[in-house]
Write a protein that holds these residues in place. Structure first.
Motif, mmCIF file in Angstrom:
data_model
loop_
_atom_site.group_PDB
_atom_site.id
_atom_site.type_symbol
_atom_site.label_atom_id
_atom_site.label_comp_id
_atom_site.label_asym_id
_atom_site.label_seq_id
_atom_site.Cartn_x
_atom_site.Cartn_y
_atom_site.Cartn_z
ATOM 1 N N SER A 16 -66.798 35.013 71.713
ATOM 2 C CA SER A 16 -67.845 35.827 72.353
ATOM 3 C C SER A 16 -69.249 35.309 72.065
ATOM 4 O O SER A 16 -70.213 35.819 72.627
ATOM 5 C CB SER A 16 -67.719 37.293 71.933
ATOM 6 O OG SER A 16 -67.776 37.386 70.546
ATOM 7 N N HIS A 17 -69.377 34.310 71.199
ATOM 8 C CA HIS A 17 -70.725 33.821 70.844
ATOM 9 C C HIS A 17 -71.171 32.635 71.688
ATOM 10 O O HIS A 17 -72.152 31.979 71.358
ATOM 11 C CB HIS A 17 -70.770 33.454 69.364
ATOM 12 C CG HIS A 17 -70.275 34.560 68.480
ATOM 13 N ND1 HIS A 17 -70.896 35.782 68.407
ATOM 14 C CD2 HIS A 17 -69.183 34.650 67.684
ATOM 15 C CE1 HIS A 17 -70.223 36.572 67.590
ATOM 16 N NE2 HIS A 17 -69.168 35.914 67.147
ATOM 17 N N GLY A 18 -70.437 32.317 72.741
ATOM 18 C CA GLY A 18 -70.837 31.217 73.625
ATOM 19 C C GLY A 18 -70.178 29.911 73.225
ATOM 20 O O GLY A 18 -69.549 29.806 72.168
ATOM 21 N N ALA A 77 -55.159 26.029 86.337
ATOM 22 C CA ALA A 77 -54.652 25.916 84.959
ATOM 23 C C ALA A 77 -55.258 24.713 84.252
ATOM 24 O O ALA A 77 -55.699 24.811 83.096
ATOM 25 C CB ALA A 77 -53.128 25.818 84.974
ATOM 26 N N HIS A 78 -55.291 23.590 84.929
ATOM 27 C CA HIS A 78 -55.748 22.373 84.251
ATOM 28 C C HIS A 78 -57.270 22.318 84.127
ATOM 29 O O HIS A 78 -57.795 21.804 83.134
ATOM 30 C CB HIS A 78 -55.138 21.141 84.921
ATOM 31 C CG HIS A 78 -53.679 21.039 84.624
ATOM 32 N ND1 HIS A 78 -53.176 20.262 83.601
ATOM 33 C CD2 HIS A 78 -52.609 21.689 85.162
ATOM 34 C CE1 HIS A 78 -51.857 20.416 83.552
ATOM 35 N NE2 HIS A 78 -51.490 21.273 84.487
ATOM 36 N N ALA A 79 -57.981 22.894 85.103
ATOM 37 C CA ALA A 79 -59.442 22.993 84.973
ATOM 38 C C ALA A 79 -59.776 23.921 83.803
ATOM 39 O O ALA A 79 -60.651 23.630 82.982
ATOM 40 C CB ALA A 79 -60.053 23.517 86.266
ATOM 41 N N MET A 80 -59.037 25.032 83.710
ATOM 42 C CA MET A 80 -59.285 25.992 82.627
ATOM 43 C C MET A 80 -58.942 25.374 81.274
ATOM 44 O O MET A 80 -59.645 25.585 80.281
ATOM 45 C CB MET A 80 -58.453 27.243 82.884
ATOM 46 C CG MET A 80 -58.660 28.300 81.840
ATOM 47 S SD MET A 80 -57.933 29.868 82.286
ATOM 48 C CE MET A 80 -56.250 29.460 82.642
ATOM 49 N N CYS A 81 -57.875 24.598 81.224
ATOM 50 C CA CYS A 81 -57.473 23.945 79.972
ATOM 51 C C CYS A 81 -58.598 23.010 79.493
ATOM 52 O O CYS A 81 -59.026 23.068 78.333
ATOM 53 C CB CYS A 81 -56.182 23.164 80.209
ATOM 54 S SG CYS A 81 -55.606 22.279 78.769
ATOM 55 N N SER A 261 -67.779 31.579 85.512
ATOM 56 C CA SER A 261 -69.120 31.002 85.712
ATOM 57 C C SER A 261 -69.331 29.796 84.794
ATOM 58 O O SER A 261 -69.974 28.817 85.172
ATOM 59 C CB SER A 261 -70.203 32.054 85.482
ATOM 60 O OG SER A 261 -70.040 32.595 84.203
ATOM 61 N N TYR A 262 -68.747 29.855 83.576
ATOM 62 C CA TYR A 262 -68.846 28.701 82.665
ATOM 63 C C TYR A 262 -68.110 27.502 83.262
ATOM 64 O O TYR A 262 -68.626 26.376 83.273
ATOM 65 C CB TYR A 262 -68.260 29.076 81.298
ATOM 66 C CG TYR A 262 -68.051 27.884 80.393
ATOM 67 C CD1 TYR A 262 -69.129 27.295 79.727
ATOM 68 C CD2 TYR A 262 -66.782 27.326 80.223
ATOM 69 C CE1 TYR A 262 -68.946 26.187 78.906
ATOM 70 C CE2 TYR A 262 -66.590 26.218 79.409
ATOM 71 C CZ TYR A 262 -67.679 25.660 78.755
ATOM 72 O OH TYR A 262 -67.492 24.557 77.951
ATOM 73 N N LEU A 263 -66.910 27.738 83.802
ATOM 74 C CA LEU A 263 -66.121 26.634 84.373
ATOM 75 C C LEU A 263 -66.859 26.020 85.560
ATOM 76 O O LEU A 263 -66.936 24.792 85.692
ATOM 77 C CB LEU A 263 -64.735 27.130 84.810
ATOM 78 C CG LEU A 263 -63.822 27.648 83.686
ATOM 79 C CD1 LEU A 263 -62.515 28.195 84.264
ATOM 80 C CD2 LEU A 263 -63.517 26.546 82.671
ATOM 81 N N LEU A 264 -67.419 26.874 86.414
ATOM 82 C CA LEU A 264 -68.128 26.354 87.585
ATOM 83 C C LEU A 264 -69.394 25.619 87.152
ATOM 84 O O LEU A 264 -69.773 24.604 87.740
ATOM 85 C CB LEU A 264 -68.463 27.495 88.552
ATOM 86 C CG LEU A 264 -67.226 28.226 89.120
ATOM 87 C CD1 LEU A 264 -67.650 29.430 89.955
ATOM 88 C CD2 LEU A 264 -66.351 27.278 89.948
ATOM 89 N N LEU A 266 -69.681 23.850 84.479
ATOM 90 C CA LEU A 266 -69.286 22.516 84.014
ATOM 91 C C LEU A 266 -69.236 21.535 85.195
ATOM 92 O O LEU A 266 -69.594 20.367 85.085
ATOM 93 C CB LEU A 266 -67.890 22.559 83.365
ATOM 94 C CG LEU A 266 -67.781 23.246 82.008
ATOM 95 C CD1 LEU A 266 -66.316 23.329 81.587
ATOM 96 C CD2 LEU A 266 -68.600 22.503 80.951
ATOM 97 N N ALA A 267 -68.796 22.097 86.339
ATOM 98 C CA ALA A 267 -68.705 21.239 87.532
ATOM 99 C C ALA A 267 -70.091 20.856 88.036
ATOM 100 O O ALA A 267 -70.295 19.764 88.555
ATOM 101 C CB ALA A 267 -67.927 21.966 88.627
ATOM 102 N N ASP A 268 -71.048 21.764 87.867
ATOM 103 C CA ASP A 268 -72.409 21.473 88.331
ATOM 104 C C ASP A 268 -73.094 20.484 87.403
ATOM 105 O O ASP A 268 -74.172 19.980 87.710
ATOM 106 C CB ASP A 268 -73.240 22.758 88.404
ATOM 107 C CG ASP A 268 -72.714 23.669 89.510
ATOM 108 O OD1 ASP A 268 -72.135 23.148 90.475
ATOM 109 O OD2 ASP A 268 -72.863 24.900 89.398
ATOM 110 N N GLY A 269 -72.432 20.246 86.235
ATOM 111 C CA GLY A 269 -72.986 19.253 85.287
ATOM 112 C C GLY A 269 -74.153 19.842 84.546
ATOM 113 O O GLY A 269 -75.019 19.166 84.050
#
Ligand code: COA
Length: 269
Positions: A16-18, A77-81, A261-264, A266-269
């Motif tokens: 929960s701390h980022g 699954a693999h993006a989340m991993c 939102s964190y996963l997306l 990462l894609a935005d770099g």
């Protein structure tokens, strides 16, 4: 500590701390992190972003699925991993590499200067999950509450006697529920030990309330070293986690929906 979490996810915990700052791991041998992602949450425009987190080999594999639903849950699954690894270890999302062990279990190639990371993936219709820890065996299983499963037949063929009896005695929707409680716990265990379904499922039995395992051959494994949890990530899903830990009192498990939102991001770099 044994815990059943069938309601809402916990709001506190080490996740929960980022995310970790570069090179500053937030996970060690006394932590396990579990994320799940329901595919309903993902908008059409976000799929390309999630797919961009995969490495070329994974993207190529995703293209080979015949059905869209299999391809999409694989991508999720693999993006989340990759995302969970980067969140906990503070390294680039495409830096992670895997090898495949004897029974097909993917194992992470831990980069130099990092602890031995252990990860396991599960997916079912509309839902993916990933579990991560350091050093210890870990397994996760998610299942969709498939209404037409032959629960009595499968339990009779595959489960231990006490489990078969519990399934046979249950009625109505409880039958599927108790069957899948056993099934997810058993799969989480066989995935944690890396044997998958080559491990006979009647060689061990669960108490699904106490979350304890018992082995037919008492020398096969030590129940005291295993920690299990159960979850309900949505009304139509069950999930179970198995972690081998020599001192379960020290183990802190943080389980929550993946921060999309964190996963997306990462894609935005
Ligand atoms: C591993 C196994 C239990 C997976 O069960 P499942 O409920 O169909 O699938 P899940 O979604 O929960 O898990 C699949 C993931 O587990 C991982 N996995 C594969 N083999 C594994 C193993 N032996 N141990 C742990 N994890 C494994 C992979 O990451 C896989 O996802 P991926 O292909 O997208 O990378 C099962 O497929 C199996 O036992 N395979 C080994 C081969 C075998 O013995 N086959 C006999 C069939 S009767």
């Amino acid at each position: 500590m044994q815990k059943t979490l069938e309601g809402n996810p916990i709001s506190e915990g080490f996740l929960s701390h980022g995310p970790a700052a570069p090179g500053k791991a937030i996970i060690d041998r006394d932590h396990a992190a579990v994320w799940w992602l329901t595919l309903d949450e993902i908008r059409d425009a976000d799929w390309l972003k999630l797919a961009s987190l995969l490495i070329e080999e994974e993207r190529a594999r995703s293209e080979r699925f015949h059905f869209d639903r299999d391809r999409l849950v694989y991508i999720a699954a693999h993006a989340m991993c990759r995302g969970l690894l980067s969140y906990c270890l503070g390294a680039a999302v495409q830096s992670w590499r895997f090898t495949v062990e004897y029974h097909g279990k993917p194992e992470l190639v831990s980069p130099p200067n990092m602890p031995r990371l252990r990860v396991n993936i599960s997916h079912t219709r509309g839902l993916a999950a990933v579990a991560l820890t350091v050093e210890h065996d870990i397994g996760v299983d998610v299942e969709w509450l498939q209404r037409d499963a032959d629960t009595d037949g499968l339990a009779a063929r595959m489960f231990a006697e006490t489990e078969r009896q519990r399934v046979a005695a249950a009625n109505g929707s409880e039958k599927l529920d108790i069957f899948l409680k056993f099934w997810t716990l058993k799969e989480a265990y066989v995935k944690a030990i890396g044997k998958g379904l080559s491990q006979p499922l009647d060689a061990f039995a669960f108490d699904p309330e106490a979350l304890e395992i018992a082995f037919r051959d008492a020398h096969a494994d030590d129940p005291a070293n295993w920690h299990f949890e159960r979850y309900r990530p949505g009304p139509d899903y069950l999930m179970a986690l198995a972690v081998r830990h020599p001192d379960k009192q020290r183990l802190a498990v943080d389980t929550r929906p993946a921060p999309l939102s964190y996963l997306l991001g990462l894609a935005d770099g």
